[in-house]
Structures are given as C-alpha cells and as structure tokens.
Enzyme design. Structure first.
Site, PDB file in Angstrom:
ATOM      1  N   ASN A   1       0.809  -1.224   0.000  1.00 48.73           N
ATOM      2  CA  ASN A   1       0.000   0.000   0.000  1.00 48.73           C
ATOM      3  C   ASN A   1       0.840   1.270   0.000  1.00 48.73           C
ATOM      4  OD1 ASN A   1      -2.440  -1.558   0.150  1.00 48.73           O
ATOM      5  ND2 ASN A   1      -2.041  -1.828   2.347  1.00 48.73           N
ATOM      6  N   ARG A   2       2.057   1.174  -0.535  1.00 45.60           N
ATOM      7  CA  ARG A   2       2.981   2.306  -0.647  1.00 45.60           C
ATOM      8  C   ARG A   2       3.400   2.861   0.719  1.00 45.60           C
ATOM      9  NH1 ARG A   2       2.936   0.039  -4.828  1.00 45.60           N
ATOM     10  NH2 ARG A   2       2.753   0.959  -6.897  1.00 45.60           N
ATOM     11  N   LEU A   3       3.216   2.083   1.788  1.00 43.86           N
ATOM     12  CA  LEU A   3       3.640   2.496   3.125  1.00 43.86           C
ATOM     13  C   LEU A   3       5.042   1.946   3.383  1.00 43.86           C
ATOM     14  CD1 LEU A   3       0.292   1.946   5.042  1.00 43.86           C
ATOM     15  CD2 LEU A   3       1.232   4.090   4.159  1.00 43.86           C
TER      16      LEU A   3
END
Length: 211
Positions: free
Chosen positions: A189-191
């Site tokens: 989730n692009r975290l």
C-alpha cells in the site's frame, strides 16, 4: 496496458531500526552482499547525479567499484560531463535500485578525487581493451562517427602492441563521502520503510522517514 496500470505491491521484506547496523556503510555492505547473493544483474549499477555550480542537474548510470570507510568509489574520464561538473561542484547523489529485492539505497555527499596511486592500481586491473578504450574515448565530446572511434582504437592498439597501457592523465577515480544514506524497503500500500542515516557532529543518527 497504460502506464497507470503498471502497479506492483511490495511484500517481500520489512525494515526496522532493530534490524540495521549502526554504521550505514556496514548496512550497505550487508544489503549489497544480499543483492549479489540473489544473482542480480550488475548489482553495483547506480545512478550518479551531479550538478553545475548554478544547479543544473544531470544523471547517468555508472558502476560502483569499491566501498571503504571513506565512501563509495567509481571511475570515469575527468573531462566528461560528470567529471567537469564534479570539478566545479563537488557534491553528488547516488541511487541503487534492486527491484527484485524491492529495495533502494540513496546516498548524498561531498566528492573527492582518488589519489593517483589508487587510480593507477585500479586501472592496472582492467582488461587491456578497457584500458585502450579509456584512451580512445574523449567522453561526452561530439564525435563524427563510430568509424572515427574505431579508427582511434586501432591506432592505439598498434601503438601499445607488446607494451603496458598506462592510465591516461584525464582518467581516474572519485569517492563519494556520504553525509546521508537512506535505506528504502518497499511495503504494501505504498507504506514503505525508509530509514535515513544522517551524519551529525561525527556520528550517525538514524531517523525514520514517512513514506
């Protein structure tokens, strides 16, 4: 398929403060060894970004040729665009990207030339064809044709037949002396995990950056 559809989620690893070495150069060596062990093609390939004194940037891929307590070493023609920019503005950034491991390493710092003895030692380890090539190429300058370059190579091969090819005076090494090194590990989730080492009063501070 559109560019927007080229989406990948990163799930292989995480990166926590408890996982990393307190010395960023040791941590880099750990990740680099893992990239080599994974069989990646040219894991020592890195983007080198330089800039003119007025801030106009340029970037290209070069090969890392050494890591030591001082920093990251590469070699080039001193009269090339990157060589001239580093002579006028001795600061640079490096980026390693290992997509198979979902990792990046970003490095920023001052740049210094290697000593002539260090550059001589590396040049002597190069294949003979690469030594000839260093003499033949006036890197980054305009050339009339491929034939012109090949003719220059042929002339040099004849000139140095049965003789040692010395290092050109316009060719040698640089060392990037890092003041920041960031280790980036892709996460879902692009975290992403981003741990930055920042030099402060002679010691390294580790900080987590927001993705």
């Amino acid at each position: 398929m559109s560019i927007a559809d080229l989406r990948k989620d990163y799930t292989r690893h995480g990166l926590s403060e408890s996982d990393v070495d307190t010395d960023p150069l040791a941590q880099f060596q750990r990740w680099f060894d893992q990239a080599v062990g994974a069989g990646l093609i040219e894991p020592n390939a890195m983007t080198l970004a330089t800039a003119t004194p007025d801030g106009k940037p340029s970037a290209r891929m070069v090969l890392l040729k050494g890591v030591d307590a001082g920093g990251f070493v590469f070699f080039t023609n001193y009269e090339s665009r990157k060589g001239m920019e580093l002579a006028a503005n001795p600061w640079a950034a490096l980026v390693f990207y290992w997509p198979e491991l979902e990792r990046q390493v970003r490095i920023e710092g001052r740049v210094e030339r290697l000593s002539p003895a260090e550059s001589d030692a590396y040049f002597a380890s190069r294949p003979n064809g690469s030594r000839i090539g260093a003499w033949a190429s006036r890197q980054s300058s305009v050339i009339g044709s491929r034939m012109e370059l090949e003719q220059r190579v042929a002339e040099l091969e004849q000139f140095y037949a049965n003789r040692e090819v010395p290092r050109p005076p316009f060719w040698g090494g640089f060392r990037v002396l890092p003041d920041t090194i960031e280790f980036w590990q892709g996460r879902p989730n692009r975290l992403h995990d981003r741990l930055r080492y920042r030099r402060d009063a002679g010691r390294w501070i580790i900080e987590r950056l927001s993705p």
